[in-house]
Motif scaffolding. Structure first.
Motif, PDB file in Angstrom:
ATOM      1  N   UNK A 263       0.852  -1.182   0.000  1.00  0.00           N
ATOM      2  CA  UNK A 263       0.000   0.000   0.000  1.00  0.00           C
ATOM      3  C   UNK A 263       0.888   1.232   0.000  1.00  0.00           C
ATOM      4  N   UNK A 264       0.595   2.166  -0.887  1.00  0.00           N
ATOM      5  CA  UNK A 264       1.314   3.428  -1.009  1.00  0.00           C
ATOM      6  C   UNK A 264       0.360   4.554  -0.633  1.00  0.00           C
ATOM      7  N   UNK A 265       0.822   5.461   0.220  1.00  0.00           N
ATOM      8  CA  UNK A 265       0.004   6.606   0.622  1.00  0.00           C
ATOM      9  C   UNK A 265       0.775   7.897   0.404  1.00  0.00           C
ATOM     10  N   UNK A 266       0.042   9.004   0.391  1.00  0.00           N
ATOM     11  CA  UNK A 266       0.654  10.297   0.160  1.00  0.00           C
ATOM     12  C   UNK A 266       1.236  10.903   1.420  1.00  0.00           C
ATOM     13  N   UNK A 267       2.473  11.388   1.326  1.00  0.00           N
ATOM     14  CA  UNK A 267       3.109  12.046   2.472  1.00  0.00           C
ATOM     15  C   UNK A 267       2.372  13.305   2.909  1.00  0.00           C
ATOM     16  N   UNK A 281      -7.042   8.301   6.871  1.00  0.00           N
ATOM     17  CA  UNK A 281      -5.811   8.911   7.367  1.00  0.00           C
ATOM     18  C   UNK A 281      -4.613   8.005   7.097  1.00  0.00           C
ATOM     19  N   UNK A 282      -3.603   8.543   6.432  1.00  0.00           N
ATOM     20  CA  UNK A 282      -2.387   7.768   6.190  1.00  0.00           C
ATOM     21  C   UNK A 282      -1.696   7.424   7.496  1.00  0.00           C
ATOM     22  N   UNK A 283      -1.685   8.363   8.438  1.00  0.00           N
ATOM     23  CA  UNK A 283      -1.003   8.121   9.710  1.00  0.00           C
ATOM     24  C   UNK A 283      -1.664   6.987  10.476  1.00  0.00           C
ATOM     25  N   UNK A 284      -2.984   6.896  10.415  1.00  0.00           N
ATOM     26  CA  UNK A 284      -3.684   5.805  11.096  1.00  0.00           C
ATOM     27  C   UNK A 284      -3.337   4.462  10.459  1.00  0.00           C
ATOM     28  N   UNK A 291       1.020   0.349   5.677  1.00  0.00           N
ATOM     29  CA  UNK A 291       1.603   1.163   4.612  1.00  0.00           C
ATOM     30  C   UNK A 291       3.054   0.751   4.381  1.00  0.00           C
ATOM     31  N   UNK A 292       3.386   0.480   3.128  1.00  0.00           N
ATOM     32  CA  UNK A 292       4.752   0.105   2.775  1.00  0.00           C
ATOM     33  C   UNK A 292       5.596   1.319   2.386  1.00  0.00           C
TER      34      UNK A 292
END
Length: 380
Positions: A263-267, A281-284, A291-292
């Motif tokens: 899984x890729x998320x936005x910084x 939420x990416x942080x969650x 998240x990789x």
């Protein structure tokens, strides 16, 4: 023209290794992390970190078109892109370029121009193109296939930005006039195009299956963009998309991880403290190990800022920085970068421990960014 590499040792800095920061010397020679070097540079007061790997960034667009319709020379635009990437510690960057019905800078013509400029640009930063393929443009699939082969594009992401709900209901899609102006079409012609593409989606998806099978056989990585549900993830997996880019919900992210897919998320999602459009939420997701890799999305500085924010919140630095170095390297199967290990490519970020300003960046042993006190120490 070949670009010279350095032979030097950064002495007495805090080096990020697999088990965390440790005071150590680290040498680079002949473009690699080495055991010897020609000269020493005092790195006291600096963090020495692996170079940042960005698998999806579209911040380059404003360098290519400073104003709407005012496209610059791609080669000149790429110089500005490279300077921004380097100043933010990015040593490997994938420019996320659309191949879309949207036209303009998101159309096939510009995709071909950009990919050619990247290949011929001789940048010191390691630049690649990620092709964001709209799944509805079946009449352009042969052109996309040829572009991918010709420019050796290794990462293709499946997008579908058609306003299907409005088109299925026979309604005028939102933002139609603005999209039409960007594409160079009249609103009426643009609407007709969208309707035609919507109506032909069953045939397009049949053609897509053949295209993605061919690409995977050639070693191209396939991802999907904005999966909203576990069913979306399964549907894209059936097309060979084994990377989940920006899943919109926890359910979609969990479905990917359960299938062993990164899984890729936005910084920027991390830096902002949540999604700007109320998605997951990416942080969650990071807190739960889902998240990789993080990517810059639309803002290059967010990569190192996100890693530092996670570190400040209690995440070990090797894990937080790993989301922007070792993690993305693993997604792409790049075994030559992502950590400061002997024999790996000499991709380094040198950051002031006090100010957290990036003062030095090195890609394959070549200087791509140098400023501040570190520059003074290196020229003395």
């Amino acid at each position: 023209m070949a670009i010279s590499t350095l032979s030097l040792c950064f002495a007495d800095g805090e080096v990020l290794l697999a088990d965390g920061l440790t005071e150590a010397n680290i040498s680079i020679h002949d473009g690699r992390i080495a055991g010897r070097a020609a000269r020493h540079v005092d790195a006291t007061g600096y963090l020495i970190l692996p170079g940042i790997i960005d698998l999806h960034g579209d911040g380059f667009e404003h360098h290519m078109a400073p104003r709407r319709g005012a496209q610059s020379d791609p080669a000149l635009g790429l110089r500005a892109v490279e300077a921004e990437l380097a100043s933010n510690g990015i040593t490997t960057a994938m420019l996320a370029q659309f191949f879309s019905w949207e036209g303009g800078m998101r159309g096939p013509d510009f995709a071909e121009v950009l990919a050619g400029a990247v290949k011929d640009g001789h940048a010191a930063t390691d630049l690649h193109v990620q092709l964001r393929l709209e799944t509805s443009v079946a009449d352009q699939f042969d052109r996309a296939r040829a572009l991918i082969a010709r420019e050796n594009i290794r990462y293709v992401v499946l997008n579908d930005h058609l306003p299907h709900s409005a088109l299925a209901a026979g309604k005028r899609p939102p933002r139609l006039t603005g999209q039409a102006l960007k594409s160079g079409r009249s609103p009426e012609a643009h609407h007709a195009l969208l309707q035609r593409l919507h109506d032909a989606m069953p045939q397009a998806l049949q053609a897509l299956a053949g295209l993605t099978a061919d690409l995977r056989a050639q070693g191209v990585h396939i991802g999907s963009h904005d999966d909203a549900t576990a069913e979306d993830r399964a549907r894209h997996r059936a097309f060979g998309a084994t990377i989940a880019e920006f899943p919109e919900t926890r359910a979609a992210a969990e479905a990917a991880v359960a299938a062993g897919e990164p899984v890729i998320m936005g910084a920027p999602n991390v830096v902002r403290g949540g999604s700007h459009d109320k998605k997951v939420s990416a942080e969650a997701l990071i807190a739960d190990g889902l998240v990789r890799a993080l990517v810059s999305d639309y803002h290059y500085p967010s990569l190192h800022r996100a890693a530092l924010k996670l570190w400040d919140a209690g995440m070990p630095l090797q894990d937080a920085w790993g989301l922007i170095s070792a993690g993305p390297a693993g997604v792409m199967g790049w075994g030559d970068r992502g950590c400061l290990c002997p024999g790996r490519r000499a991709d380094l970020v040198v950051m002031s421990e006090k100010t957290r300003r990036i003062e030095g960046v090195f890609c394959a042993g070549r200087v791509t960014h140098l400023t501040g006190e570190l520059a003074l120490r290196m020229v003395q």
